[in-house]
Design an enzyme around this catalytic site. Structure first.
Site, PDB file in Angstrom:
ATOM      1  N   GLU A   1      46.466  36.312  38.627  1.00 23.96           N
ATOM      2  CA  GLU A   1      47.835  36.787  38.852  1.00 23.96           C
ATOM      3  C   GLU A   1      48.138  37.976  37.940  1.00 23.96           C
ATOM      4  O   GLU A   1      48.787  38.942  38.359  1.00 23.96           O
ATOM      5  CB  GLU A   1      48.832  35.666  38.600  1.00 23.96           C
ATOM      6  CG  GLU A   1      48.826  34.590  39.672  1.00 23.96           C
ATOM      7  CD  GLU A   1      49.837  33.499  39.414  1.00 23.96           C
ATOM      8  OE1 GLU A   1      50.323  32.908  40.394  1.00 23.96           O
ATOM      9  OE2 GLU A   1      50.149  33.219  38.231  1.00 23.96           O
TER      10      GLU A   1
ATOM     11  N   ASP B   1      52.637  36.716  39.793  1.00 21.51           N
ATOM     12  CA  ASP B   1      52.989  35.564  40.615  1.00 21.51           C
ATOM     13  C   ASP B   1      53.975  35.965  41.708  1.00 21.51           C
ATOM     14  O   ASP B   1      53.831  35.583  42.875  1.00 21.51           O
ATOM     15  CB  ASP B   1      53.573  34.471  39.722  1.00 21.51           C
ATOM     16  CG  ASP B   1      54.058  33.270  40.510  1.00 21.51           C
ATOM     17  OD1 ASP B   1      53.215  32.497  40.993  1.00 21.51           O
ATOM     18  OD2 ASP B   1      55.288  33.111  40.661  1.00 21.51           O
TER      19      ASP B   1
END
Length: 224
Positions: A116, A44
């Site tokens: 991610e 992320d």
């Protein structure tokens, strides 16, 4: 069923030196303790940095607020899941039996988290240069999209500009209902336009959000 990770590597255009990174990035928490949750956390941040840096370089005249809105648009869960579907990521996930039966390989949140995690796996395996290269490849069509900056305008503004260009009357938003407890209210809004038969509806945690969703629904109807 055996999962062909080499095929996924070809789709990513990246060869892992340590395939264990990729396996962990594809493992949902329902399938074991060595899952992608920590990778997701790292991925992320890597994604956010790479996209922020790219936007900073591409749009030297944009304000901080405009850059933030563009980044939020590009890294939101729905966008990540969309990219994940494009590379067929759901076919390569390791899921527990419960998640598998409930269709977890199609779930937006799982696909977004796994993508991610894969970005983190690439970073751990090949460094930031490799991660940046893959991120920009996956996002190339979106970053090059001439309509990218449209997301800087909210739905009500986009609808108003569309109506003015089409010589229509401006929209009217009517709050039709408020329901729920005081600390968790749901607002219902109707959007109508004089001379237009379509009616659009929006619900949200406040009136502004409900109006935005109603405007978005109306714009989608009018643009077909």
């Amino acid at each position: 069923m055996k999962i062909n990770l080499e095929r996924l590597c070809r789709r990513l255009n990246y060869h892992f030196n340590n395939i264990a990174y990729l396996k962990q990035a594809l493992t949902h928490c329902s399938a074991g303790s060595d899952n992608y949750e920590r990778f997701e956390f790292l991925g992320d941040s890597i994604l956010s940095f790479v996209i922020a840096n790219e936007l900073f370089n591409r749009f030297p005249l944009h304000s901080e607020g405009q850059l933030s809105r563009l980044r939020s648009f590009l890294v939101k869960g729905e966008m990540l899941a969309e990219i994940a579907r494009e590379i067929g990521l759901g076919d390569y996930l390791f899921l527990g039996q419960g998640e598998l039966r409930s269709g977890g390989f199609r779930r937006t949140s799982i696909l977004a988290d796994a993508l991610e995690a894969i970005l983190a796996a690439i970073y751990l395996d090949g460094g930031m240069t490799a991660a940046k290269q893959i991120i920009l490849m996956l996002y190339s069509s979106r970053l090059d999209d001439p309509d990218l900056n449209h997301c800087l305008k909210d739905a009500k503004t986009q609808l108003q500009e569309f109506l003015q260009a089409s010589k229509f009357a401006l929209p009217e938003y009517v709050l039709t209902k408020i329901e729920g407890d005081e600390h968790a209210q749901i607002f219902h809004v109707t959007c109508t336009i004089e001379g237009v038969s379509q009616v659009a509806y929006g619900t949200g945690p406040n009136r502004r959000k409900a109006e935005q969703l109603a405007a978005k629904a109306m714009l989608e109807q009018l643009q077909g």
